[in-house]
Design an enzyme around this catalytic site. Structure first.
Site, PDB file in Angstrom:
ATOM      1  N   CYS A  45       0.835  -1.204   0.000  1.00  0.00           N
ATOM      2  CA  CYS A  45       0.000   0.000   0.000  1.00  0.00           C
ATOM      3  C   CYS A  45       0.867   1.250   0.000  1.00  0.00           C
ATOM      4  O   CYS A  45       0.646   2.181  -0.788  1.00  0.00           O
ATOM      5  CB  CYS A  45      -0.923  -0.030   1.220  1.00  0.00           C
ATOM      6  SG  CYS A  45      -2.108   1.339   1.270  1.00  0.00           S
ATOM      7  N   CYS A 101       7.437   4.239   5.993  1.00  0.00           N
ATOM      8  CA  CYS A 101       6.587   3.979   4.830  1.00  0.00           C
ATOM      9  C   CYS A 101       7.378   3.518   3.618  1.00  0.00           C
ATOM     10  O   CYS A 101       6.827   2.938   2.686  1.00  0.00           O
ATOM     11  CB  CYS A 101       5.790   5.229   4.465  1.00  0.00           C
ATOM     12  SG  CYS A 101       6.820   6.621   3.952  1.00  0.00           S
ATOM     13  N   CYS A 130      -1.262   8.500   7.389  1.00  0.00           N
ATOM     14  CA  CYS A 130      -2.583   8.118   6.891  1.00  0.00           C
ATOM     15  C   CYS A 130      -3.494   7.721   8.051  1.00  0.00           C
ATOM     16  O   CYS A 130      -3.041   7.133   9.043  1.00  0.00           O
ATOM     17  CB  CYS A 130      -2.451   6.949   5.928  1.00  0.00           C
ATOM     18  SG  CYS A 130      -1.587   7.354   4.399  1.00  0.00           S
TER      19      CYS A 130
END
Ligand code: SF4
Length: 248
Positions: free
Chosen positions: A124, A231, A205
């Site tokens: 993702c 990330c 997020c």
């Protein structure tokens, strides 16, 4: 501060030379040198518009508000972050804010239902952050970000400048602590991200960010309970043409 005479053959050596040169310089000095002398027109600030982002955004805006600012809109951000981005951009008169978004084809192929973050967070982050940032950074020879050593154990050795593939990455706030950050906010009357008051010292997020308890690392709420701390935008190295670098 004189511009260095480094060439583009060895970004790691350039980073080492700049680290030696910039030790003891203020964050403002480092930014002015990078934006105005080393990489004029070839450097961007990458900002999350998160909890501490206003400090670096304000510093860069004081030097040159036309400096490109890259913002990753993953499609999974808090509404408060988008509103804060707009508020800060207007207040600081940022004139080149570039919003980077995931490739719709990649989303359709890998995350049609929007739940990839739960099934495979690395995948993702790759399609929502890493790949869009690589595309956004392609025209630049160097970039600036706001990571700091105090934020997490994984950042304790953060240098002021590091090689990122063929680019250089500047971390001008590497040695700043929470007190200096707060003092900067106060001195310049900068607004705080609204989620800071709700216990979020680090904001990414929405599905992957939780509040943090007293005594925890500021990034402890990111991917809480999962074997993931970054990330990927700071752990991969992009391969870009070395011809993008400056020769001085
Ligand atoms: Fe996806 Fe979470 Fe990474 Fe955002 S932080 S890109 S939602 S895995």
């Amino acid at each position: 501060m004189n511009a260095p005479a480094f060439v583009h053959a060895d970004p790691a050596a350039d980073a080492a030379a700049l680290n030696a040169r910039l030790q003891g310089r203020s964050a403002g000095d480092i930014l002015a040198h990078a934006i105005g002398e080393l990489f004029p027109g070839r450097i961007a600030l990458v900002s999350s518009f998160g909890a501490e982002a206003a400090v670096l955004l304000h510093m860069v805006a004081q030097i040159d508000a036309k400096t490109p600012v890259l913002f990753l809109d993953t499609g999974k951000l808090f509404d408060e972050t988008l509103a804060y981005r707009d508020e800060l951009a207007a207040r600081l008169k940022l004139s080149d804010l570039r919003v980077l978004r995931p490739d719709p084809k990649a989303l359709a192929a890998q995350d049609e239902g929007g739940t990839l973050w739960f099934r495979d967070a690395d995948a993702c982050c790759r399609i929502r952050k890493v790949e869009p940032l690589q595309r956004g950074l392609a025209p630049f020879a160097a970039w600036i970000n706001g990571r700091k050593r105090f934020q997490a154990a994984t950042r304790h050795a953060l240098p002021l400048v590091e090689a990122d593939g063929a680019k250089l990455k500047f971390n001008p706030l590497a040695d700043w602590g929470p007190a200096e950050i707060q003092a900067y906010f106060d001195r310049h009357d900068l607004p705080r991200h609204p989620l800071v008051a709700q216990g979020y010292p680090s904001i990414g997020c929405a599905p992957c960010t939780q509040p943090v308890a007293a005594g925890e690392d500021s990034r402890a709420g990111r991917w809480r309970g999962r074997d993931k701390t970054e990330c990927g935008i700071h752990t991969i190295t992009a391969i870009t043409p070395s011809s993008l670098r400056t020769e001085e």
